[in-house]
Design a protein around this motif. Structure first.
Motif, PDB file in Angstrom:
ATOM      1  N   VAL A   3      33.615  40.310  51.596  1.00  0.00           N
ATOM      2  CA  VAL A   3      33.362  38.913  51.912  1.00  0.00           C
ATOM      3  C   VAL A   3      34.108  38.633  53.212  1.00  0.00           C
ATOM      4  O   VAL A   3      35.202  39.152  53.434  1.00  0.00           O
ATOM      5  N   LEU A  20      31.816  31.209  55.382  1.00  0.00           N
ATOM      6  CA  LEU A  20      32.073  32.256  54.411  1.00  0.00           C
ATOM      7  C   LEU A  20      30.766  33.017  54.219  1.00  0.00           C
ATOM      8  O   LEU A  20      29.740  32.418  53.875  1.00  0.00           O
ATOM      9  N   MET A  31      33.201  34.528  45.476  1.00  0.00           N
ATOM     10  CA  MET A  31      34.343  34.072  46.260  1.00  0.00           C
ATOM     11  C   MET A  31      34.344  32.556  46.382  1.00  0.00           C
ATOM     12  O   MET A  31      35.398  31.920  46.282  1.00  0.00           O
ATOM     13  N   THR A  66      39.319  37.977  51.324  1.00  0.00           N
ATOM     14  CA  THR A  66      38.267  37.795  52.313  1.00  0.00           C
ATOM     15  C   THR A  66      38.722  38.357  53.655  1.00  0.00           C
ATOM     16  O   THR A  66      39.865  38.183  54.054  1.00  0.00           O
TER      17      THR A  66
END
Length: 91
Positions: A3, A20, A31, A66
């Motif tokens: 991610v 994102l 996420m 992330t």
């Protein structure tokens, strides 16, 4: 699989926002859920499947694993991530 989150550079409603994105939609939604972002905030667009994340949540996203991407230093990788996000668009 991963991610990603870009720089929080997009001004809107008095805040700065990041995008994102992920290698898969399942990872993206997972996420977003961990960050407390509701599914209704998902943006399924031809410009790329993503969630907008306010700058204060960016650091939390990174702490959760992330991968941060900079529009200044990670241009080629960011282009590939955006291309993948575009390919995930489902009309």
């Amino acid at each position: 699989m991963a991610v990603y989150i870009d720089d929080a550079v997009h001004p809107w409603r008095g805040e700065r926002w990041a995008h994102l994105m992920a290698d898969t939609l399942a990872e993206l939604h997972a996420m977003a859920a961990q960050l407390g972002i509701p599914r209704r905030a998902f943006q399924n667009r031809s410009s790329g499947a993503h969630y907008d994340v306010p700058a204060p949540l960016r650091e939390r996203a990174i702490a959760l694993g992330t991968v941060p991407l900079s529009r200044h230093t990670d241009r080629e990788r960011l282009k590939a991530v955006i291309a993948n996000a575009r390919a995930q668009y489902q009309p």
